[in-house]
Design a protein around this motif. Sequence first.
Motif, short mmCIF file in Angstrom:
data_model
loop_
_atom_site.label_atom_id
_atom_site.label_comp_id
_atom_site.label_asym_id
_atom_site.label_seq_id
_atom_site.Cartn_x
_atom_site.Cartn_y
_atom_site.Cartn_z
N VAL A 54 0.70 -1.85 0.35
CA VAL A 54 0.37 -0.22 -0.15
C VAL A 54 0.70 0.86 -0.37
O VAL A 54 1.65 1.42 0.77
N SER A 55 0.68 2.19 -1.15
CA SER A 55 1.80 2.85 -0.97
C SER A 55 1.03 4.34 -1.02
O SER A 55 -0.15 4.49 -2.07
N GLY A 56 1.23 5.66 -1.07
CA GLY A 56 1.02 6.40 -0.67
C GLY A 56 1.59 7.32 -1.59
O GLY A 56 2.83 8.25 -1.56
N GLY A 57 0.75 9.29 -1.80
CA GLY A 57 1.95 10.42 -2.84
C GLY A 57 1.14 11.14 -2.50
O GLY A 57 0.74 11.51 -1.16
N ARG A 58 1.86 11.52 -3.04
CA ARG A 58 1.47 13.52 -3.12
C ARG A 58 -0.14 13.88 -2.13
O ARG A 58 -0.04 14.50 -1.67
N GLY A 59 -1.41 12.96 -2.62
CA GLY A 59 -1.68 12.98 -2.68
C GLY A 59 -2.54 13.14 -1.03
O GLY A 59 -4.09 13.08 -1.01
N MET A 60 -1.67 11.97 -0.89
CA MET A 60 -2.40 12.22 1.28
C MET A 60 -2.09 13.11 1.71
O MET A 60 -2.55 13.48 3.71
N LYS A 61 -1.23 13.99 0.41
CA LYS A 61 -1.60 15.42 1.43
C LYS A 61 -0.42 16.22 2.39
O LYS A 61 0.04 17.47 3.07
N SER A 62 -0.30 15.19 3.92
CA SER A 62 0.46 15.73 4.70
C SER A 62 1.37 14.56 5.49
O SER A 62 0.20 13.27 5.05
N PRO A 63 1.88 14.25 6.24
CA PRO A 63 2.64 13.33 6.69
C PRO A 63 1.89 12.63 7.76
O PRO A 63 1.71 11.40 8.10
N GLU A 64 0.72 12.84 8.55
CA GLU A 64 -0.46 12.69 9.07
C GLU A 64 -1.36 11.67 8.92
O GLU A 64 -1.87 11.50 9.87
N ASN A 65 -1.51 12.50 7.56
CA ASN A 65 -2.59 11.44 7.15
C ASN A 65 -2.41 9.85 6.86
O ASN A 65 -2.68 9.31 6.42
N TRP A 66 -1.47 9.73 7.56
CA TRP A 66 -0.60 8.36 7.24
C TRP A 66 -1.72 7.04 7.80
O TRP A 66 -1.76 6.24 7.18
N PRO A 67 -2.02 7.50 8.88
CA PRO A 67 -2.41 6.34 10.34
C PRO A 67 -3.17 5.62 9.38
O PRO A 67 -3.39 4.32 9.49
N PRO A 68 -4.18 5.96 8.09
CA PRO A 68 -5.78 5.13 7.79
C PRO A 68 -4.98 4.26 6.63
O PRO A 68 -4.99 2.81 6.48
N LEU A 69 -3.30 5.12 6.24
CA LEU A 69 -2.74 3.71 5.13
C LEU A 69 -2.56 2.56 5.84
O LEU A 69 -2.44 0.84 5.08
#
Lengths: 322, 249
Positions: free
Chosen positions: A206-221
Amino acid sequence: MSVLVYTENWDGKFKKLSYELVSYASALAEMLGTTVTSVTIGETDDNVLKELGRYGAEKAINVTGDSLKTLDNQAYAKVISDIALKEGSKVIILANNNSGKALAPRISVRLKAGIGSGVSKLPLNLDPFTVYKRTYSGNAFAHLVIKSEIRILTLAQNSFEVAEKPENIVLEKVQSGIDGSLVSTVVSETQKQSGQVILTDAEIVVSGGRGMKSPENWPPLVELAGLLGAATACSRPVSDEGWRPHEEHTGQTGKIIAPNLYIAVGISGATQHLAGVSSSKYIVAINSDKDAPIFEAAQYGIVGDAMKVLPKLVEAVKNMKK
Amino acid sequence: MKILVCISNVPDTTTKIRFAEGNRAIDTTGIQWVINPWDELSLTRALELRDDPSNGIKSVTVAHVGNADSEPTIRKALAIGADDAVRVNAGSSDAYFVALQLAEVIRKEQFDIIMCGIESSDFNGSAVGGMIAESLGIGSVSAVSGLSISNNQPVMTREIDGGREVVAMTAPMVAIVQKGIAKEPRIAAMRGIMMARTKQIRVYEPVPAEPLTEVQVFEKPAPRAACRFIEPDNPAQLIDLLQNEAKVI
């Protein structure tokens, strides 16, 4: 005359990758009318070595010696080359991973053997010996003729299904005669990841890009990855920004992976990113821009804001598990 | 100590690849050539090490195997800050051929640290660095993501699958470099571009070497099936498809 396969010792065990390699070697040996011999360097239990027999190895050679405790490219390449000569091997197979990439070229020069690197299927032709090889970072494939008498192949990870065979294996223990003066690598510190799925081994990523907007948004990923038994990865801008560690960067200049399932969240899918993930069996894309190039590479897509879709996806996986 | 950075010139990584000559070669029309990304990072780190006098790096040389057409790529490396350059005047037929040429350059000119990118973005062979080291009978460390000098000795971080190690090796040695070695590639400043014009490129003729491999034909990757879109409000459908159609979860 056998096909020789280098099965890497990983703290006394093998990874699934080694079984893929032996399965590939076994299929190739059948084409050539010969058998498979494996070589493993460093202390390994007999029971562990015998596992290789389940995938078609008929002989497992285990080389040990005081000077072979850690990977020294020069010494390991000599060990494998010497065994190839002794066994009369005409094909040598390694993984296209860090250690395979470190050793194959050295063996190539020792044996004057051409390399087909990153192959993903059996040779297209035996005469001339022609392999199918990824080039231009996945934007093209080459039919590469290896002209030398001995050929070296490095197999792309997760590109060949493991296949069980009737077991018939003999073990051979060899005490290495490698002279310590050949060993020039001095390892002062080793750190190994523990308790998390290793990205290059993972079957789901499962990979995240800039669309995640900020590092604080990672927990659900991260939660989604945890539920799926997946490794986490990211695109280059994310690692460049320091939102995620650079070990997670997948793409042309980062890690090149080929999981069964790659879930790209908020990744637009630049050519350089796709170069690192295009060999994935399935790609799922979640992106708010319906024209993002990632959807051209994906089999399944959701057009939507990652922050809204991810929690729903987490719920859906939890419901599936009930 | 002297550092050699081996550089390859490759199509800009956003290039749409097309083929020519009955699919035996790529169509070079309109291609923008650049320094291979890993080689560019190697060069950047080499220059950072040279620019700190405490490391005792006397010079950074770049070496390239290619025809005169590739000189702009070499000039770019000089503009970024390399001190001088070597070009072996030959097309790069395969990794083995290229490695033997570079090994000969190293025999002639003697370097302490030889840096190579872990692969080129065109052939993706990951072979040249290791081949150079074996040809010269010297040590190599691969997947190097950090390089510094400590007590006149190269000290490296090498990536292992699922971890990393700190490794020292006595020079001369080959460091095969991957991402992480430098943060971002150094960019040529106007002053560097001006200075590059007067820097020396030594041209050597190739030594005889027989390539071991040959590309018969290129082909495009098989096209993927069109993406199937799922409504954002219905992720359960996606999970169902992954479970029952793709059978990957």
